[in-house]
Design an enzyme around this catalytic site. Structure first.
Site, PDB file in Angstrom:
ATOM      1  N   GLU A 161       0.815  -1.233   0.000  1.00  0.00           N
ATOM      2  CA  GLU A 161       0.000   0.000   0.000  1.00  0.00           C
ATOM      3  C   GLU A 161       0.842   1.274   0.000  1.00  0.00           C
ATOM      4  O   GLU A 161       0.584   2.206   0.766  1.00  0.00           O
ATOM      5  CB  GLU A 161      -0.963  -0.023   1.199  1.00  0.00           C
ATOM      6  CG  GLU A 161      -1.887  -1.234   1.169  1.00  0.00           C
ATOM      7  CD  GLU A 161      -2.748  -1.386   2.423  1.00  0.00           C
ATOM      8  OE1 GLU A 161      -2.734  -0.495   3.278  1.00  0.00           O
ATOM      9  OE2 GLU A 161      -3.442  -2.417   2.534  1.00  0.00           O
ATOM     10  N   ASN A 202       2.197  -5.298  -3.015  1.00  0.00           N
ATOM     11  CA  ASN A 202       0.792  -5.627  -2.737  1.00  0.00           C
ATOM     12  C   ASN A 202      -0.013  -4.347  -2.486  1.00  0.00           C
ATOM     13  O   ASN A 202       0.453  -3.453  -1.759  1.00  0.00           O
ATOM     14  CB  ASN A 202       0.771  -6.504  -1.460  1.00  0.00           C
ATOM     15  CG  ASN A 202      -0.556  -7.157  -1.179  1.00  0.00           C
ATOM     16  OD1 ASN A 202      -1.127  -7.812  -2.052  1.00  0.00           O
ATOM     17  ND2 ASN A 202      -1.062  -6.999   0.040  1.00  0.00           N
ATOM     18  N   HIS A 238     -10.239  -6.064  -2.179  1.00  0.00           N
ATOM     19  CA  HIS A 238     -11.298  -5.704  -1.216  1.00  0.00           C
ATOM     20  C   HIS A 238     -12.364  -4.924  -1.988  1.00  0.00           C
ATOM     21  O   HIS A 238     -12.139  -3.778  -2.376  1.00  0.00           O
ATOM     22  CB  HIS A 238     -10.736  -4.837  -0.085  1.00  0.00           C
ATOM     23  CG  HIS A 238      -9.740  -5.542   0.776  1.00  0.00           C
ATOM     24  ND1 HIS A 238     -10.109  -6.564   1.629  1.00  0.00           N
ATOM     25  CD2 HIS A 238      -8.401  -5.392   0.918  1.00  0.00           C
ATOM     26  CE1 HIS A 238      -9.022  -7.007   2.261  1.00  0.00           C
ATOM     27  NE2 HIS A 238      -7.976  -6.319   1.847  1.00  0.00           N
ATOM     28  N   GLU A 267      -6.170 -10.706  -1.091  1.00  0.00           N
ATOM     29  CA  GLU A 267      -7.014 -10.386   0.077  1.00  0.00           C
ATOM     30  C   GLU A 267      -8.478 -10.228  -0.325  1.00  0.00           C
ATOM     31  O   GLU A 267      -9.151  -9.292   0.108  1.00  0.00           O
ATOM     32  CB  GLU A 267      -6.535  -9.089   0.754  1.00  0.00           C
ATOM     33  CG  GLU A 267      -5.076  -9.082   1.128  1.00  0.00           C
ATOM     34  CD  GLU A 267      -4.627  -7.828   1.897  1.00  0.00           C
ATOM     35  OE1 GLU A 267      -5.494  -7.071   2.385  1.00  0.00           O
ATOM     36  OE2 GLU A 267      -3.418  -7.618   1.998  1.00  0.00           O
ATOM     37  N   ASP A 269     -12.236  -9.967  -0.545  1.00  0.00           N
ATOM     38  CA  ASP A 269     -13.517 -10.027   0.164  1.00  0.00           C
ATOM     39  C   ASP A 269     -14.457  -9.014  -0.473  1.00  0.00           C
ATOM     40  O   ASP A 269     -14.016  -8.081  -1.147  1.00  0.00           O
ATOM     41  CB  ASP A 269     -13.410  -9.881   1.692  1.00  0.00           C
ATOM     42  CG  ASP A 269     -12.736  -8.612   2.167  1.00  0.00           C
ATOM     43  OD1 ASP A 269     -12.604  -7.664   1.379  1.00  0.00           O
ATOM     44  OD2 ASP A 269     -12.345  -8.566   3.347  1.00  0.00           O
TER      45      ASP A 269
HETATM   46  O1  G3I Z   1      -3.763  -6.749  18.989  1.00  0.00           O
HETATM   47  C1  G3I Z   1      -4.643  -5.776  19.544  1.00  0.00           C
HETATM   48  C2  G3I Z   1      -5.134  -6.220  20.872  1.00  0.00           C
HETATM   49  O2  G3I Z   1      -4.042  -6.297  21.760  1.00  0.00           O
HETATM   50  C3  G3I Z   1      -6.203  -5.244  21.379  1.00  0.00           C
HETATM   51  O3  G3I Z   1      -6.743  -5.703  22.565  1.00  0.00           O
HETATM   52  C4  G3I Z   1      -7.321  -5.079  20.342  1.00  0.00           C
HETATM   53  C5  G3I Z   1      -8.353  -4.039  20.752  1.00  0.00           C
HETATM   54  O4  G3I Z   1      -8.905  -3.393  19.629  1.00  0.00           O
HETATM   55  O5  G3I Z   1      -6.749  -4.663  19.151  1.00  0.00           O
HETATM   56  C6  G3I Z   1      -5.825  -5.588  18.623  1.00  0.00           C
HETATM   57  O6  G3I Z   1      -5.326  -5.106  17.439  1.00  0.00           O
HETATM   58  C7  G3I Z   1      -6.179  -5.159  16.320  1.00  0.00           C
HETATM   59  C8  G3I Z   1      -5.518  -6.040  15.273  1.00  0.00           C
HETATM   60  O7  G3I Z   1      -6.276  -6.017  14.066  1.00  0.00           O
HETATM   61  C9  G3I Z   1      -5.380  -7.491  15.722  1.00  0.00           C
HETATM   62  O8  G3I Z   1      -6.626  -8.030  15.987  1.00  0.00           O
HETATM   63  C10 G3I Z   1      -6.382  -3.756  15.797  1.00  0.00           C
HETATM   64  O9  G3I Z   1      -7.115  -2.992  16.707  1.00  0.00           O
HETATM   65  C11 G3I Z   1      -7.091  -3.795  14.448  1.00  0.00           C
HETATM   66  O10 G3I Z   1      -7.085  -2.482  13.889  1.00  0.00           O
HETATM   67  C12 G3I Z   1      -6.352  -4.726  13.512  1.00  0.00           C
HETATM   68  O11 G3I Z   1      -7.056  -4.742  12.286  1.00  0.00           O
HETATM   69  C13 G3I Z   1      -6.379  -5.336  11.198  1.00  0.00           C
HETATM   70  C14 G3I Z   1      -6.099  -4.297  10.116  1.00  0.00           C
HETATM   71  O12 G3I Z   1      -5.471  -4.928   9.009  1.00  0.00           O
HETATM   72  C15 G3I Z   1      -5.181  -3.183  10.629  1.00  0.00           C
HETATM   73  O13 G3I Z   1      -4.916  -2.272   9.635  1.00  0.00           O
HETATM   74  C16 G3I Z   1      -7.283  -6.413  10.620  1.00  0.00           C
HETATM   75  O14 G3I Z   1      -7.451  -7.458  11.590  1.00  0.00           O
HETATM   76  C17 G3I Z   1      -6.684  -6.980   9.327  1.00  0.00           C
HETATM   77  O15 G3I Z   1      -7.630  -7.801   8.701  1.00  0.00           O
HETATM   78  C18 G3I Z   1      -6.343  -5.833   8.385  1.00  0.00           C
HETATM   79  O16 G3I Z   1      -5.717  -6.383   7.255  1.00  0.00           O
HETATM   80  C19 G3I Z   1      -5.361  -5.480   6.217  1.00  0.00           C
HETATM   81  C20 G3I Z   1      -4.118  -6.050   5.539  1.00  0.00           C
HETATM   82  O17 G3I Z   1      -3.104  -6.295   6.494  1.00  0.00           O
HETATM   83  C21 G3I Z   1      -3.613  -5.107   4.444  1.00  0.00           C
HETATM   84  N1  G3I Z   1      -4.673  -4.802   3.511  1.00  0.00           N
HETATM   85  C22 G3I Z   1      -5.925  -4.333   4.071  1.00  0.00           C
HETATM   86  C23 G3I Z   1      -6.440  -5.306   5.127  1.00  0.00           C
HETATM   87  C24 G3I Z   1      -7.783  -4.890   5.665  1.00  0.00           C
HETATM   88  O18 G3I Z   1      -7.705  -3.668   6.344  1.00  0.00           O
END
Ligand code: G3I
Length: 356
Positions: A161, A202, A238, A267, A269
């Protein structure tokens, strides 16, 4: 109609691992085979992002990851904040668990992600480092990470990105401190650390032609002309049905392949404004189908990965308020039309492939 009544197939009884991949032993009728079996006929890896908490706690989830998919991508546990939460303290435990699971299930691993502007540890974002220090920190992160997984990661998303929608480079920590050369450096460092891993750029919203996709194409062309080891382009995929479905995806993939790189859907969806209904689910199925179909029509498209496979675990509702139902199975692991569309596309493909 709700998602639950679209299909009576619940994917719970499938057997995980290579036995299922070998095919025919799970009691399903012909034509209703798991995605990985159907894709194996075509030498295509079909993958999913994996939520490690779900993998540990939810047996049906675990079984479906093993039985339906032939590659896995860690949804979060190979990101920098997970691997090095405190400076110099590395935590590979969760990522190693996924790599072991993949090995036991006959799956490849797509490593995600080495250079990104999100999910960076706070010691890094708040660190007030000089450009020289940041360059060394990035070099070390890439080198240590790729070395740790050497020989066990098939594809790496090296840079993720890096562009804005208008095709200019995104204003990130990396661009500000290091200038655009950070991209070439990242690929070179990753290649030195594991010369056999395939290295990808990517991004999202690049599956169809437009300013962003054109900019990535120009970048890849330039990098390859300079001998930089960028070997693949990942199209995240996405989609949201409210924006309409893209056209010209296969043609767009092909113009990348003409540069000599592999392509992959990394990715996929297809989200919608809730609640789901029959028509939205049909449009969603069409969105999945067209992404997979573009991959199948493109000679060097090596993998098709969904960003999660059940609505039980999805990043979408937490990011886009009022949206969701983005995956191919509903929250009870029941197949939606999208799952059937993937099966049908895999079963019905019509051309010889030249996967490298
Ligand atoms: O790990 C912490 C945890 O300690 C805490 O308690 C909790 C409370 O909110 O948050 C946890 O972190 C979260 C993390 O996922 C792990 O679950 C973050 O808040 C959350 O923002 C994060 O979201 C991820 C996101 O990337 C972040 O940008 C999504 O799961 C994940 O699916 C998403 O994936 C991205 C790809 O890497 C790149 N392309 C886009 C895609 C979708 O956004």
């Amino acid at each position: 109609m709700t998602t639950a009544v679209v299909s009576s197939l619940v994917l719970l009884p499938l057997v995980a691992g290579p036995a299922a991949a070998a095919g025919g032993h799970d009691g399903r009728p012909a034509g209703d085979r798991p995605l990985r079996q159907l894709a194996a006929d075509d030498r295509l890896r079909v993958g999913t992002a994996v939520d490690m908490a779900a993998l540990a706690q939810d047996a049906p989830y675990r079984r479906a990851v093993g039985s339906e998919f032939s590659s896995v991508t860690p949804e979060n546990v190979m990101k920098w904040d997970a691997l090095e939460p405190r400076r110099g303290e590395y935590d590979y435990a969760a990522a190693d668990r996924l790599v072991r699971f993949a090995r036991g299930s006959g799956q490849k691993v797509r490593g995600h992600v080495l250079v990104w502007h999100n999910q960076l540890p706070s010691w890094l974002t708040g660190g007030d480092f000089s450009a020289t220090e940041l360059r060394e920190i990035l070099r070390r992160h890439i080198t240590e990470t790729v070395r740790h997984f050497k020989g066990r990661v098939w594809h790496w998303d090296v840079v993720n990105e890096a562009f804005d929608e208008d095709g200019t480079l995104r204003d990130t920590l990396w661009l500000r401190a290091l200038g655009p050369g950070y991209i070439a450096d990242a690929f070179r460092w990753a290649h030195q650390a594991d010369p056999r891993a395939t290295l990808f750029y990517n991004d999202y919203n690049i599956a169809w032609a437009g300013p962003k996709s054109d900019a990535v194409l120009a970048l890849v062309r330039t990098l390859r002309a300079e001998g930089v080891p960028v070997q693949g382009v990942g199209f995240q995929g996405h989609l949201g049905i409210q924006y309409g479905l893209p056209t010209g995806v296969a043609a767009n993939f092909r113009r990348f392949e003409r540069l000599g790189v592999r392509t992959a859907v990394t990715e996929a969806d297809v989200r919608m404004i809730l609640p789901a209904d029959e028509e939205k689910l049909r449009t969603q199925a069409e969105g999945y189908r067209l992404l997979l179909d573009a991959c199948l029509r493109t000679r060097h498209c090596v993998s098709f990965t969904v960003w999660g496979f059940t609505d039980k675990y999805s990043w979408v509702p937490g990011t886009f308020e009022g949206e969701g139902a983005a995956n191919v199975l509903d929250e009870s692991y029941t197949a939606k039309p999208a799952y059937r569309a993937l099966q049908a596309a895999l079963a019905g493909r019509a051309r010889p492939r030249a996967v490298r």
